[in-house]
Write a protein that holds these residues in place. Structure first.
Motif, mmCIF file in Angstrom:
data_model
loop_
_atom_site.group_PDB
_atom_site.id
_atom_site.type_symbol
_atom_site.label_atom_id
_atom_site.label_comp_id
_atom_site.label_asym_id
_atom_site.label_seq_id
_atom_site.Cartn_x
_atom_site.Cartn_y
_atom_site.Cartn_z
ATOM 1 N N PRO A 93 -34.939 -26.542 -52.976
ATOM 2 C CA PRO A 93 -34.016 -26.576 -54.112
ATOM 3 C C PRO A 93 -32.570 -26.333 -53.722
ATOM 4 O O PRO A 93 -32.257 -25.954 -52.592
ATOM 5 C CB PRO A 93 -34.527 -25.463 -55.001
ATOM 6 C CG PRO A 93 -35.214 -24.531 -54.089
ATOM 7 C CD PRO A 93 -35.666 -25.291 -52.888
ATOM 8 N N ALA A 99 -34.315 -19.761 -56.817
ATOM 9 C CA ALA A 99 -35.516 -20.515 -56.474
ATOM 10 C C ALA A 99 -36.670 -19.624 -56.035
ATOM 11 O O ALA A 99 -37.768 -20.096 -55.800
ATOM 12 C CB ALA A 99 -35.211 -21.536 -55.387
ATOM 13 N N ASP B 175 -35.033 -22.152 -60.946
ATOM 14 C CA ASP B 175 -35.738 -23.070 -60.059
ATOM 15 C C ASP B 175 -37.118 -22.570 -59.641
ATOM 16 O O ASP B 175 -38.005 -23.363 -59.379
ATOM 17 C CB ASP B 175 -34.908 -23.314 -58.793
ATOM 18 C CG ASP B 175 -33.815 -24.331 -59.039
ATOM 19 O OD1 ASP B 175 -33.924 -25.077 -60.025
ATOM 20 O OD2 ASP B 175 -32.861 -24.383 -58.245
#
Ligand SMILES: Nc1ncnc2c1ncn2[C@@H]1O[C@H](COP(=O)(O)OP(=O)(O)OP(=O)(O)O)[C@@H](O)[C@H]1O
Ligand SMILES: [Mg+2]
Lengths: 289, 283
Positions: A93, A99, B175
């Motif tokens: 990412p 992330a 994310d």
């Protein structure tokens, strides 16, 4: 050369019908690196997300095909699609800060996929994670496995995310601007590391970036995206010698080189953007008709 | 300081010690009230009315904190009152938390139509003035422990729902959630294993705060005589009775008031302290 990922006429729209991706087609060959360039907002991340099935809820695929390893993902039922993607593809990412799950130790976050999807035993998965952390040049991997994300630097976290992406030996990795959130000195190391890992594991890599300079270093082929439309798909050498589309040429002229480091100050000329805009509008008309 | 697993150990703060200590004391008093209470909390003795606490002139041995106007032992009544306060805090707090947090989590993580339904519901709910709502509810249900608990749940679940929804929403956009899904987690699984642990510190803080609020609400309802039957001692009931005789016997009012204050303060401080310790980023 067989392609591992093939996207055909992929159209993604907002719920209100506004197009975000306009009949995008591209190929990533097995074991090759395909660059995806375009300005901010061009839709680069959305292509990656469409492939991985993580599009934001406001967006949906309205037509097209995504072939991964010979199977059209969009024709599969959701659970089967998720399993397939999990077993064959992975993501590096953009932002290493968000992330990793802040409330979990690093170890389980790397081994998760091995245990959950590939059914590895926990000890094997941990041994593999230790190896991988070594491979991405992390000192004292055993300690890092027990750490929480906030205890590590951005560069360390990105290394961990790279290790984690390669953990299950995926055939395809999507790297979404993997270095933009890092500072310049770390960027180079991470870039080199991704190249090194890709070559060693022979993984197909879809490399998203807005930096043609980076593309020239790591990619075999590339697609240039403008407003969700692919304006040019090319092999690297040909592209840098003789870009076909005027927008590509203008982008290339705006990329700093060793001999002309200030060229990033050259903006893409108005006439060129006007021309591409017109092309996009014509496409929309044809698509609407 | 690091332990064997390499975790940084922090000494437990003064805040946690004090609030935790007070609440532990309270729980022990509540559980062992029949053993430690010096007198029967309901026993009246009109000859011993309004006896002052032990350090004052004219106090009666055995009645440490004095007696009320009916000659009942203030200390014993407070110990028994802790039972009711804690039951309400625990039960009402937990039910409120479970209902509100679950709805908030679903709304914030799934977005879309579940969110629209839940959020609209919360908005409409919050348009009612809460105290009026509670009094109305108890008027309909009749006074009693159950009614108090239901009233608290009905009024306060929206707080959990709103806060948890906002938190789940911001976590859901990160994310790591997408990564979990690429790694094959179902949406429901992702919610439980990825989002919930990160929202938990907030839930814990809200829960303890809610327990404090429950104690106050119970006291207020006792104060206006809408709580449990008047013969089981409650702090709110004592405060209400003490108010009428504050000039002759201030202790009947002041001791339960201080206890109530410390308890509510402890709950909120415990929540803050626990949140800090649970939160991996602050830890
Ligand atoms: N959740 C969303 N809702 C509505 N529109 C969105 C959403 N996410 C992205 N978009 C739109 O999709 C388009 C493409 O976004 P995308 O993130 O793919 O751009 P990008 O090429 O990755 O840009 P960058 O280089 O800044 O990352 C943008 O115009 C953006 O406004
Ligand atoms: Mg992007």
């Amino acid at each position: 050369m067989s392609s591992y990922l093939t996207i055909k006429n992929l159209t993604v729209r907002l719920k209100n019908g506004a197009p975000i991706l306009r009949a995008v087609s591209l190929d990533v060959a097995a074991g090759q690196v395909h660059g995806l360039v375009g300005e901010s907002g061009a839709g680069k991340s959305m292509i990656g997300k469409a492939v991985l099935g993580t599009l934001p809820r406001a967006l949906q695929v309205t037509s097209g095909e995504i072939w991964l390893d010979g199977v059209d993902l969009l024709s599969l039922p959701a659970s089967e699609r998720r399993r397939r993607i999990g077993a064959t593809a992975a993501l590096i990412p953009q932002d290493p800060l968000t992330a990793l799950n802040p409330s979990k130790r690093i170890g389980p976050q790397i081994t998760r996929r091995l245990v959950d999807i590939l059914g590895w035993r926990k000890q094997d998965a941990e041994a593999r994670a230790l190896d991988l952390l070594g491979e991405v040049h992390i000192p004292d991997p055993a300690r890092v496995m027990r750490s929480y994300p906030h205890e590590l630097s951005g560069g360390m976290r990105q290394r961990i995310l790279i290790a984690s992406a390669f953990a299950a030996e995926p055939k395809l990795i999507i790297a979404d601007e993997p270095t933009t959130a890092l500072d310049v000195t770390v960027q180079k190391q991470i870039l080199r590391l991704i190249g090194e890992m890709q070559a060693r594991h022979n993984t197909a890599l879809l490399f998203v970036t807005h930096d043609l300079g980076v593309v020239s270093k790591v990619c075999d082929t590339l697609s240039v995206l403008y407003a969700g439309k692919v304006v040019e798909e090319a092999r690297m050498q040909r592209f840098f010698m003789r870009p076909i589309h005027p927008y590509s040429a203008a982008l290339l002229a705006a990329t700093p080189t060793y001999t002309n480091p200030d060229s990033s100050l050259t903006p893409v000329p108005q006439t060129v953007t006007d021309a591409v805009e017109r092309e996009v509008r014509e496409h929309d008309l044809r698509a609407g008709a | 300081m690091r332990d064997a697993r390499g975790d940084v150990k922090r000494p437990i703060g003064l805040r946690l010690w004090l609030s935790g200590g007070w609440l532990t004391l309270l729980v022990l008093s509540a559980v062992f009230a029949p053993l430690i209470a010096p007198k029967d909390p309901l026993m009246q003795d009109l000859f011993l009315g309004r006896m002052p606490p032990f350090w004052m002139e004219g106090s009666e041995p055995g009645y440490f904190l004095g007696t009320d106007s009916l000659g009942r032992d203030v200390l014993s009544r407070m110990l028994y009152g802790a039972r009711l306060a804690l039951i309400v805090a625990l039960v009402a707090g937990t039910i409120t938390c479970v209902i509100g947090a679950t709805l908030g989590l679903i709304a914030g993580y799934y977005r879309g139509w579940p969110d629209r339904i839940i959020s609209r519901f919360v908005d409409i709910w919050m348009a009612f003035p809460p105290v009026l709502f509670a009094i109305l509810l108890i008027a309909v249900l009749g006074p009693g422990l159950m009614s108090i608990i239901i009233a608290i749940v009905v009024i306060d679940w929206t707080r959990f729902a709103r806060v948890v929804r906002a938190e789940a929403m911001s976590q859901g956009a990160m994310d790591y959630v997408a990564s979990a899904q690429v790694a094959g987690r179902t949406r429901f699984g992702t919610m439980l294993t990825e989002i919930l642990p990160n929202v938990l510190p907030t839930i814990v803080a809200l829960l303890t705060l809610e327990m404090g609020i429950a104690v106050i609400v119970e006291a207020i309802l006792s104060f206006v005589n809408l709580s449990i039957s008047t013969d089981s001692p409650t702090w709110g009931g004592m405060i209400s009775e003490g108010r009428t005789s504050v000039h002759q016997a201030w202790w009947v009012l002041v001791f339960p008031l201080i206890t109530l204050f410390l308890t509510v303060l402890s709950f909120s401080q415990l929540g803050e302290g626990l949140k800090d310790r649970f939160d991996p980023v602050l830890r």
